[in-house]
Motif scaffolding. Structure first.
Motif, PDB file in Angstrom:
ATOM      1  N   GLN A 172      10.479 -14.182   3.926  1.00 40.91           N
ATOM      2  CA  GLN A 172      10.909 -13.057   3.094  1.00 40.91           C
ATOM      3  C   GLN A 172      12.228 -13.319   2.367  1.00 40.91           C
ATOM      4  O   GLN A 172      12.663 -12.501   1.557  1.00 40.91           O
ATOM      5  CB  GLN A 172      11.063 -11.798   3.962  1.00 40.91           C
ATOM      6  CG  GLN A 172       9.757 -11.295   4.576  1.00 40.91           C
ATOM      7  CD  GLN A 172       9.994 -10.110   5.494  1.00 40.91           C
ATOM      8  OE1 GLN A 172      10.684 -10.225   6.523  1.00 40.91           O
ATOM      9  NE2 GLN A 172       9.438  -8.959   5.127  1.00 40.91           N
ATOM     10  N   PHE A 205       7.780  -2.788   2.547  1.00 38.91           N
ATOM     11  CA  PHE A 205       6.701  -3.297   1.691  1.00 38.91           C
ATOM     12  C   PHE A 205       6.280  -4.730   2.008  1.00 38.91           C
ATOM     13  O   PHE A 205       5.236  -5.174   1.551  1.00 38.91           O
ATOM     14  CB  PHE A 205       7.119  -3.195   0.217  1.00 38.91           C
ATOM     15  CG  PHE A 205       7.288  -1.779  -0.248  1.00 38.91           C
ATOM     16  CD1 PHE A 205       6.193  -1.021  -0.621  1.00 38.91           C
ATOM     17  CD2 PHE A 205       8.543  -1.192  -0.297  1.00 38.91           C
ATOM     18  CE1 PHE A 205       6.338   0.292  -1.040  1.00 38.91           C
ATOM     19  CE2 PHE A 205       8.709   0.114  -0.721  1.00 38.91           C
ATOM     20  CZ  PHE A 205       7.597   0.875  -1.085  1.00 38.91           C
ATOM     21  N   ASP A 207       6.934  -7.644   0.849  1.00 37.44           N
ATOM     22  CA  ASP A 207       7.326  -8.642  -0.154  1.00 37.44           C
ATOM     23  C   ASP A 207       7.548  -7.964  -1.502  1.00 37.44           C
ATOM     24  O   ASP A 207       7.217  -6.788  -1.695  1.00 37.44           O
ATOM     25  CB  ASP A 207       6.292  -9.762  -0.260  1.00 37.44           C
ATOM     26  CG  ASP A 207       4.902  -9.254  -0.626  1.00 37.44           C
ATOM     27  OD1 ASP A 207       4.781  -8.525  -1.630  1.00 37.44           O
ATOM     28  OD2 ASP A 207       3.936  -9.587   0.091  1.00 37.44           O
ATOM     29  N   ASP A 209       6.191  -8.558  -4.487  1.00 42.95           N
ATOM     30  CA  ASP A 209       5.005  -8.233  -5.286  1.00 42.95           C
ATOM     31  C   ASP A 209       4.409  -6.894  -4.874  1.00 42.95           C
ATOM     32  O   ASP A 209       4.022  -6.078  -5.733  1.00 42.95           O
ATOM     33  CB  ASP A 209       3.963  -9.345  -5.159  1.00 42.95           C
ATOM     34  CG  ASP A 209       4.412 -10.636  -5.832  1.00 42.95           C
ATOM     35  OD1 ASP A 209       5.136 -10.546  -6.842  1.00 42.95           O
ATOM     36  OD2 ASP A 209       4.057 -11.722  -5.342  1.00 42.95           O
ATOM     37  N   THR A 210       4.324  -6.654  -3.568  1.00 43.45           N
ATOM     38  CA  THR A 210       3.803  -5.374  -3.089  1.00 43.45           C
ATOM     39  C   THR A 210       4.715  -4.230  -3.491  1.00 43.45           C
ATOM     40  O   THR A 210       4.260  -3.151  -3.894  1.00 43.45           O
ATOM     41  CB  THR A 210       3.639  -5.402  -1.555  1.00 43.45           C
ATOM     42  OG1 THR A 210       2.779  -6.493  -1.199  1.00 43.45           O
ATOM     43  CG2 THR A 210       3.042  -4.106  -1.039  1.00 43.45           C
ATOM     44  N   ALA A 213       4.188  -3.405  -7.109  1.00 39.68           N
ATOM     45  CA  ALA A 213       2.876  -2.815  -7.372  1.00 39.68           C
ATOM     46  C   ALA A 213       2.736  -1.400  -6.818  1.00 39.68           C
ATOM     47  O   ALA A 213       1.749  -0.715  -7.108  1.00 39.68           O
ATOM     48  CB  ALA A 213       1.781  -3.701  -6.781  1.00 39.68           C
ATOM     49  N   SER A 214       3.724  -0.951  -6.037  1.00 40.52           N
ATOM     50  CA  SER A 214       3.637   0.366  -5.394  1.00 40.52           C
ATOM     51  C   SER A 214       4.254   1.441  -6.279  1.00 40.52           C
ATOM     52  O   SER A 214       5.233   1.179  -6.987  1.00 40.52           O
ATOM     53  CB  SER A 214       4.363   0.333  -4.045  1.00 40.52           C
ATOM     54  OG  SER A 214       3.805  -0.656  -3.201  1.00 40.52           O
ATOM     55  N   GLN A 221      13.246   2.057  -5.176  1.00 39.78           N
ATOM     56  CA  GLN A 221      12.008   1.536  -5.749  1.00 39.78           C
ATOM     57  C   GLN A 221      12.027   1.599  -7.272  1.00 39.78           C
ATOM     58  O   GLN A 221      11.646   0.646  -7.951  1.00 39.78           O
ATOM     59  CB  GLN A 221      10.811   2.334  -5.240  1.00 39.78           C
ATOM     60  CG  GLN A 221      10.221   1.848  -3.937  1.00 39.78           C
ATOM     61  CD  GLN A 221       8.988   2.687  -3.610  1.00 39.78           C
ATOM     62  OE1 GLN A 221       9.085   3.682  -2.912  1.00 39.78           O
ATOM     63  NE2 GLN A 221       7.853   2.268  -4.125  1.00 39.78           N
TER      64      GLN A 221
END
Length: 257
Positions: A172, A205, A207, A209-210, A213-214, A221
């Motif tokens: 991470q 999350f 990582d 990318d997640t 995408a959230s 965020q």
């Protein structure tokens, strides 16, 4: 028997040894001579400790690389190597070679990427690497076949160290630095995201990318998604490249006791 490769982050070692000698000797020539002696002594101790089957000292040969082209401020605030030391690197490489340790450097690639390529390539073939450096950036490489030794602190910078220092897993770290930036390298992350917020986001999350995408459900965020390009650029700068054509084979790095 699996290959055991000792990888010396040469300039990390040399610059720290030279800094010590600057405090102990007035004349540059005496500083350089003492640095060479200290380097050979340190290398001898590392060879005796780890008993590697293969060894290499990796040097930075490229003053600029792809990261400088992507981000002109990359490492712009780093203090330059003392001129006398820079002019003596060839002699230090020859001294290491007399000790049985060959040097690896590239005109185009940074030493960190050469180290990553060596270690990851060997790991994929069942070998093991011990990287000698105090550079925390190498912690992203930690795996069953790759470990990191701090010669000056006489300690392993291992998974437990990463969990204690960052509260995360080694896998991470690249996304963590993409969020926080790395001030010492001139890498900007996401404004307003410091270590604690980055840690909390990656706990939630997993990582980057997640996270991207959230749907945005918090100020943090939203900030990351607003500054997506900065985060992705920081990740590209921080992530070590591990697929460089090295132009060297393992047999050339065998250490003869």
């Amino acid at each position: 028997m699996a290959v055991q490769l000792l990888i010396l982050d040469a300039l990390n070692l040399i610059r720290r040894l030279h800094a010590v000698q600057q405090g102990q000797h007035e004349q540059p020539a005496a500083q350089l001579a003492a640095t060479e002696a200290a380097l050979l002594q340190a290398t001898g101790k590392l060879l005796a400790r780890f008993r590697p089957s293969h060894v290499v000292a990796v040097f930075d040969g490229a003053p600029t690389g792809f990261r400088h082209r992507l981000h002109p401020d990359y490492k712009a605030n780093r203090s330059p190597m003392p001129e006398a030391l820079a002019g003596h690197l060839g002699e230090l490489q020859r001294a290491l070679l007399r000790q049985g340790v060959d040097a690896l450097l590239s005109d185009n690639e940074e030493a960190d990427d050469l180290v990553a390529t060596l270690a990851r390539r060997l790991s994929r073939h069942g070998g093991h690497s011990t990287i000698v450096s105090t550079d925390k950036g190498f912690c992203q490489l930690l795996s069953p076949g790759i470990r990191l030794w701090d010669h000056f602190g006489q300690r392993w910078l291992d998974e437990a160290h990463v969990r204690q220092k960052f509260g995360l897993e080694p896998g991470q770290l690249v996304d963590y630095w993409a969020l926080t930036g790395v001030s010492g390298s001139g890498i900007r992350g996401v404004p307003g995201i410091g270590p604690k917020r980055a840690q909390a986001l990656l706990h939630q999350f997993g990582d980057l990318d997640t996270l991207l995408a959230s749907p945005g459900q918090s100020k943090e965020q939203n900030s990351v998604q607003t500054h997506k390009n900065e985060a992705l650029m920081a990740r590209q700068l921080v992530k070590l490249v591990d697929d460089i054509e090295l132009g060297v084979n393992l047999q050339q790095l065998r250490y003869h006791y």
